[in-house]
Design an enzyme around this catalytic site. Structure first.
Site, PDB file in Angstrom:
ATOM      1  CG  LEU A 185      -2.360   1.042   1.132  1.00  0.00           C
ATOM      2  CD1 LEU A 185      -2.336   0.121  -0.255  1.00  0.00           C
ATOM      3  CD2 LEU A 185      -3.327   0.136   2.093  1.00  0.00           C
ATOM      4  CG  HIS A 186       3.621   1.974  -3.641  1.00  0.00           C
ATOM      5  ND1 HIS A 186       4.233   1.320  -3.145  1.00  0.00           N
ATOM      6  CD2 HIS A 186       2.502   1.035  -4.777  1.00  0.00           C
ATOM      7  CE1 HIS A 186       3.807  -0.008  -4.631  1.00  0.00           C
ATOM      8  NE2 HIS A 186       3.185  -0.004  -5.270  1.00  0.00           N
TER       9      HIS A 186
END
Ligand code: RIB
Ligand code: CA
Length: 313
Positions: free
Chosen positions: A242-243
């Site tokens: 989940l950048h």
């Protein structure tokens, strides 16, 4: 303490969407002066529409959304429908947004807003290619001293590339823009794949979003269900990275991140390594450090923050 003034620059994308929700769910800590949109994961018309969809999902249709650059400074636009789907927010069916997009260009909003703010008072939070930011800095160099710091998602070193063997997508799409930002002298905090690949949407974490039972919680679960299919297959990991929410989480609880202040330069010549973030992690050169380059995080604390804030929407 008054909320921190931020401008979020984004190319939604499901992970951008979760980052926007986290920011909009944190008004005590963050004053979102505006959301500036750039072409990246999908073309600009879709990233603008997606930014509006997310602001409405957050219950914040009054958020100022501005359309920005529709292509990189000097290269053809590369998009990532293979990861994010044709719409950029594939997964759940999303309602057409009705909130207005501001008339001003995103770059003009960034320049005008920074010129109206005190020195070192605004944090820029780029979550996509750096085209809007670099264009603003080039057109109005005087705005640099209004920027407290730039906290961005981009780059990779030990985790190497995700769009080429050497480069991460945001930097690869517009390496010239990235070079301008990394050479700007503005304090940088970088969330590269080295750290975002440790923020994995494992099943229990996705279940926790869904268990909120709220529209936002269910949307986040549906988005992660969709875009993790690609990363799980590619990396064989227990979930998708989940950048972009790492950027916003840093603003809220910086102590959950760990990194090193090093020199980072951008490859802009060789096509083989175009867009590579060359981090002098072991300080083997005398190039001055210009970025706090993150390499680790407390992932449980990250997801606990994310879930508790999304629950507020
Ligand atoms: O490489 C990951 C980055 O590229 C994320 O910001 C994702 O949204 C895409 O923009
Ligand atoms: Ca993004």
């Amino acid at each position: 303490m008054s909320p921190r003034k931020v401008i979020i620059d984004t190319d939604p994308g499901q992970d951008d969407a979760v980052a926007l929700l986290l920011a909009l769910a944190s008004p005590d800590e963050l004053e979102v002066l505006g959301v500036t949109v750039v072409a990246g994961n999908v073309p600009l018309d879709l990233t603008v529409k997606n930014a509006c969809i997310v602001c409405e999902l957050a219950g914040k249709p009054e958020t100022k959304v501005f359309a920005g650059c529709d292509k990189p400074l000097g290269r053809k636009l590369v998009t990532a429908e293979h990861v994010h789907g044709k719409t950029g927010l594939d997964g759940p069916v999303m309602p057409e947004p009705v909130m207005p997009v501001k008339d001003a260009h995103a770059v003009d909003f960034i320049i005008d807003t920074l010129r109206a703010e005190p020195t070192n008072s605004v944090t820029l939070c780029p979550l996509g290619p750096l085209t809007n930011i670099a264009t603003a800095l080039t057109r109005a160099p005087d705005i640099a001293d209004r920027i407290q710091e730039i906290v961005l998602m981009g780059g990779a070193y030990f985790q190497v590339g995700n769009i080429t063997p050497a480069a991460e997508f945001n930097i690869y799409v517009d390496p010239q823009a990235a070079e301008i930002v990394f050479k700007s002298g503005i304090p940088l905090v970088v969330m590269p794949l080295d750290v975002t690949h440790k923020a994995l949407t494992t099943q229990p974490r996705v279940d926790a979003f869904r268990a909120l039972g709220t529209k936002a919680g269910i949307m986040v679960a549906e988005w992660t269900d969709f875009f993790e299919r690609f990363d799980k297959e590619k990396y064989g990991s227990a979930g998708a990275p989940l950048h972009d929410p790492c950027v916003i989480a840093y603003l809220l609880e910086p102590e959950m991140f760990f990194g090193r202040h090093v020199n980072v330069e951008i490859e802009t010549s060789s096509e083989l390594t175009m867009g590579m973030t060359v981090a002098d992690w072991w300080r083997v050169t005398d190039r001055p450090p210009n970025a706090m380059f993150m390499g680790d995080l407390d992932a449980d604390r990250f997801f606990s923050l994310l879930t508790s804030r999304i629950a507020l929407l």
